[in-house]
Write a protein that holds these residues in place. Structure first.
Motif, mmCIF file in Angstrom:
data_model
loop_
_atom_site.group_PDB
_atom_site.id
_atom_site.type_symbol
_atom_site.label_atom_id
_atom_site.label_comp_id
_atom_site.label_asym_id
_atom_site.label_seq_id
_atom_site.Cartn_x
_atom_site.Cartn_y
_atom_site.Cartn_z
ATOM 1 N N ALA A 493 0.824 -1.215 0.000
ATOM 2 C CA ALA A 493 0.000 0.000 0.000
ATOM 3 C C ALA A 493 0.855 1.261 0.000
ATOM 4 O O ALA A 493 0.538 2.250 -0.690
ATOM 5 N N ALA A 494 1.953 1.251 0.733
ATOM 6 C CA ALA A 494 2.803 2.454 0.787
ATOM 7 C C ALA A 494 3.422 2.746 -0.566
ATOM 8 O O ALA A 494 3.535 3.914 -0.981
ATOM 9 N N ASP A 495 3.812 1.702 -1.297
ATOM 10 C CA ASP A 495 4.427 1.894 -2.615
ATOM 11 C C ASP A 495 3.418 2.458 -3.603
ATOM 12 O O ASP A 495 3.755 3.286 -4.458
ATOM 13 N N ALA A 497 0.784 4.266 -2.724
ATOM 14 C CA ALA A 497 0.429 5.622 -2.288
ATOM 15 C C ALA A 497 1.470 6.653 -2.728
ATOM 16 O O ALA A 497 1.113 7.800 -3.022
ATOM 17 N N ARG A 498 2.726 6.267 -2.770
ATOM 18 C CA ARG A 498 3.748 7.246 -3.173
ATOM 19 C C ARG A 498 4.051 7.191 -4.674
ATOM 20 O O ARG A 498 5.020 7.788 -5.144
ATOM 21 N N ASP A 590 10.371 -1.663 -2.407
ATOM 22 C CA ASP A 590 9.589 -1.819 -1.185
ATOM 23 C C ASP A 590 10.486 -1.978 0.047
ATOM 24 O O ASP A 590 11.684 -2.267 -0.062
ATOM 25 N N ALA A 591 9.878 -1.843 1.218
ATOM 26 C CA ALA A 591 10.621 -1.959 2.473
ATOM 27 C C ALA A 591 11.108 -3.378 2.737
ATOM 28 O O ALA A 591 12.077 -3.580 3.466
#
Length: 837
Positions: A493-495, A497-498, A590-591
């Protein structure tokens, strides 16, 4: 197997009716009155005594092919029914042109209680309610779980004909059926679930109208359990985890005993608090291969009182009973049982589709391979296969798929899906290209089509621009719709979103999933590439992801292998080729890629493109996955046997042509180049002409190729080197070909009476010897006791199920597969030759 001890209840227009098993001790007097009443004369039991009726009902109750049932209304008995297996009892022996016996067929007899004496009236609508109840009971999952109901009433019984018609029965024909002492003129009729639901009595209020998983039915479950239990017994015995003993005194009991005729065996297990016994008949062939008769498999449980009672065949119970022998870690046993449960569910769904005619039979597949649509035939075979991996017992785990996912994405559903496309920020994404490939050539240019059409590329660019993003900053990454729904939109989701990952929507082309699930065939444009995507489901001991790091070198490995194959005169003459993985892409922004240790989340966003075999076919050629050769349809008909019969060749000629196309090139690659593949059924695409295998394509090169010697390799290819001793090199043929493929095929052909195993393995030996004779220089390095000796007397017995039983999450370390293997002694080589002293 259906539970015959509980009560079935359903609502009807006259109130609730129930169905319960007949108890001869309690119900004989009542049923004697009914069966001997003049109104029941078509049952032809009017002259029976009470004791004879009791004996009849008792016999019925001890026969697993027949059952008697009592129906009640408001607690009062109102009808008697019998259900039976038509193929084993009343209609046994009917030729297919009269009745094509199918798995899930259920015979039915019905007797409504004689009318009460005047002036008491019969309840209006009672007979309709009785017929409705019996039919619901026959079809319902909580009843008998039938797919079709078969009846054969007396041709003169007009009343029951009318009632059958109201329930949706279709008359097949009138015929003479032998009964005790005479012949009955019967009206043979059948009714499917759909027929009944559409009929006047199938009013949509029964359990079928809301059943969410119609394939999870007793009749289908019994067949699936029997198949999987028989396979488990055979493969676990093959891997020397257990050893059934002959039931007949004096029969040979050794592990390497072989016999073509079926013999009875017994396996006794201490499964507290009961002792469990399995009895079955089996044929035994070379390589300790067992072919067990599924239909005759029997299980009994002996309790503390010493009484042995029949018990249903249940593959999950079998594994639990075998746990002391299998040594599955206790914390992983539930995971293995879940994969086994998923395999069972898939087997039921596959059998239902074939039984209903949705999936072609083996002869139907042969017909498809003669039809003009090459791509359709290719995918028909791919989706029809029911077995999965021939060696692994729990081979269709698919942990992570829901029921709707299964319906949408399982290969046997033959559904079509569209890939979801992501724009992946270029600085975090790597696109690897094989020789001759370019980024514009892969995705497409204004003047030529690629994996994306001009309209798709324009739409994707517009969607990026609308977000204020530059299309040149991104690469296009295809993802499976399941992966988007369950992983990308949540786990990444973070990837998203940015805007490092930008969802662009579905592509235009439709794909069909292959047996490997994550590999997809382009149905819209069959000459375009396969696409292999990451799908984070657990299946057969692995999470089915793709590593971006590993994908970087995949095209280079494929180029090197393809150049070696095309540059070898022997392989060219054999028609052997590889389907190159010519492009690969992976996202690492990704993280999860920032953690110290490797983890499964690093394998969730990658894809590769592989050549389709269709552009390389000549007129009249057809293609099919080699896994199809091990397929048997629901009737037990083998595709390999059907192909041989359709070809018109002698079986040994057909098998020789197949071995020349499959085994000979693999032997040459190993002996001449130290090159080994993973040549199981799904990794080979066979080319057929007139139903005969003439050549083969190898695929899945990047992940499942190894160079087993010290030859020089380009730097990007060095990752596939695995230096092993010569006897371990030979396992590339012994384990992966002889034991992994040919053991099963030879067993099918022998059991079908097509080709004895002795003749089959003689042909295998002749192919190996022919390669030796045609390549004296190679043979000088490999021979009796030298180098890789494929005529060695024995070889190490590498066991696949033991790997999965040890660790269901990851069977082997992919970076060092050799050290992960588990051996169980040595197998006798079926083409082994004793070395002179």
């Amino acid at each position: 197997m259906t539970d015959t001890t509980t009560t079935f209840r359903t609502a009807t227009r006259v109130g609730d009716l129930t169905v319960e098993p007949v108890d001869p001790a309690r119900h004989t007097p009542l049923l004697h009155q009914w069966l001997t009443h003049p109104a029941s004369h078509y049952w032809e039991m009017g002259d029976l005594t009470t004791d004879q009726v009791r004996t009849y009902l008792t016999t019925l109750g001890t026969d697993d092919a027949q059952h008697g049932w009592l129906l009640r209304h408001d607690g009062h008995p109102i009808a008697y029914a019998e259900t039976y297996d038509p193929a084993r009892t009343v209609l046994h022996g009917l030729p297919p042109d009269i009745l094509d016996h199918r798995t899930g067929d259920l015979g039915m007899h019905l007797l409504v209680a004689p009318p009460p004496p005047p002036p008491a009236p019969r309840l209006p609508g009672l007979t309709d309610a009785v017929m409705t109840t019996v039919m619901r009971f026959c079809f319902a999952r909580t009843g008998r779980g039938a797919l079709r109901v078969v009846v054969e009433p007396d041709a003169r019984n007009t009343a029951i004909h009318a009632k059958n018609a109201a329930a949706g029965f279709r008359v097949l024909r009138d015929l003479d059926l032998p009964t005790e002492g005479h012949t009955k003129r019967a009206r043979l009729s059948i009714c499917t679930r759909d027929d009944f639901e559409a009929s006047p009595l199938g009013d949509g209020t029964g359990p079928l109208s809301t059943e969410p998983a119609a394939h999870l039915r007793p009749a289908l479950a019994d067949a699936a359990h029997r198949h999987l239990a028989a396979k488990a017994l055979a493969e676990f015995t093959h891997e020397r985890l257990l050893l059934p003993v002959p039931a007949r005194e004096g029969d040979a009991a050794g592990r390497e005993t072989t016999h073509d005729e079926p013999r009875e065996y017994v396996l006794e297990l201490d499964a507290a608090p009961a002792r469990v016994t399995y009895r079955f008949t089996a044929r035994r062939y070379p390589l300790e291969h067992w072919v067990i008769d599924e239909a005759g498999l029997r299980r009994t449980r002996t309790g503390p009182d010493g009484t042995a009672r029949p018990a249903p065949i249940d593959a999950l119970e079998l594994v639990a009973e075998l746990q002391p022998l299998l040594n599955v870690p206790e914390d992983l046993l539930p995971v293995y049982l879940e994969e086994l449960s998923s395999t069972l569910a898939g087997a039921m769904a596959k059998r239902e589709r074939e039984t209903l005619g949705t999936t072609p039979s083996a002869p139907g597949l042969v017909d498809a391979l003669a039809a003009p649509d090459v791509a359709a035939a290719f995918q028909a075979v791919e989706s029809a296969m029911t077995e999965g991996h021939p060696g692994f017992v729990a081979n269709n785990g698919r942990i992570g798929f829901s029921l709707s996912d299964y319906r949408a994405y399982a290969p046997e559903r033959a559904g079509r899906l569209r890939l979801l496309w992501l724009a992946a920020r270029r600085e975090h994404t790597h696109l690897s290209l094989g020789a001759g490939e370019t980024e514009p050539g892969l995705y497409g240019t204004p003047s030529s089509a690629g994996e994306l059409s001009g309209a798709e590329r324009a739409a994707f660019a517009t969607r990026l621009t609308a977000r204020g993003l530059d299309p040149d900053d991104y690469l296009y990454l295809p993802v499976h719709p399941w992966q988007w729904e369950h992983r990308v939109a949540i786990t990444f989701a973070a990837d998203v979103a940015r805007h490092d990952l930008v969802p662009l929507g579905p592509g235009a082309d439709e794909y069909t999933p292959q047996q490997s699930i994550r590999t997809l065939f382009n149905t819209t444009r069959p000459h375009r590439h396969y696409v292999k995507v990451a799908t984070a489901i657990q299946n057969m001991g692995f999470l089915r992801g793709l590593s971006p790091r590993y994908m970087r070198g995949t095209p280079a490995v494929n180029d090197w292998v393809a150049d070696l194959v095309t540059g070898d005169d022997t392989l060219r003459r054999a028609g052997f080729g590889v389907l190159r993985e010519l492009a690969a892409i992976g996202y690492t922004g990704d993280a999860y890629h920032r953690t110290r240790a490797d983890n499964p989340y690093r394998k969730m966003l990658a894809a590769l493109w592989r050549e389709s075999p269709l552009p390389r076919l000549a007129e009249g050629e057809r293609v099919a996955s080699m896994a199809g050769l091990l397929h048997r349809d629901a009737s037990g008909t083998a595709l390999a046997t059907s192909l041989i019969q359709a070809s018109g060749l002698d079986p040994h000629q057909w098998v020789r042509s197949y071995l020349d196309a499959y085994l000979y090139p693999l032997v040459h690659c190993l002996l001449a180049h130290d090159l080994a593949f993973m040549p199981h059924g799904e990794n080979l695409v066979l080319v057929l002409r007139d139903h005969v295998v003439t050549r083969a394509f190898m695929k899945d090169i990047g992940e499942e190729t190894a160079v087993l010697g010290p030859r020089a390799l380009p730097a990007p290819v060095e990752r596939v080197r695995a230096l092993v001793p010569d006897d371990e090199k030979a396992l590339a043929v012994f384990t992966d070909v002889f034991d992994g493929v040919l053991r099963h095929l030879s067993g099918i052909l022998a059991a079908d009476g097509v080709l004895p195993t002795r003749r089959f393995w003689t042909l295998v030996g002749e192919v190996v010897d022919r390669h030796r004779d045609e390549h004296p220089g190679v043979a000088a390095r490999h021979g009796r006791g030298l180098g890789v000796d494929l005529r060695a007397e024995t070889f190490a017995h590498s066991c696949l199920n033991r790997l999965q039983l040890r660790d269901t999450r990851q069977m082997v370390d992919l970076t060092d597969q050799a050290s992960s293997l588990i051996y169980a002694g040595r197998l006798t080589n079926p083409i082994g030759v004793t070395v002179p002293a």
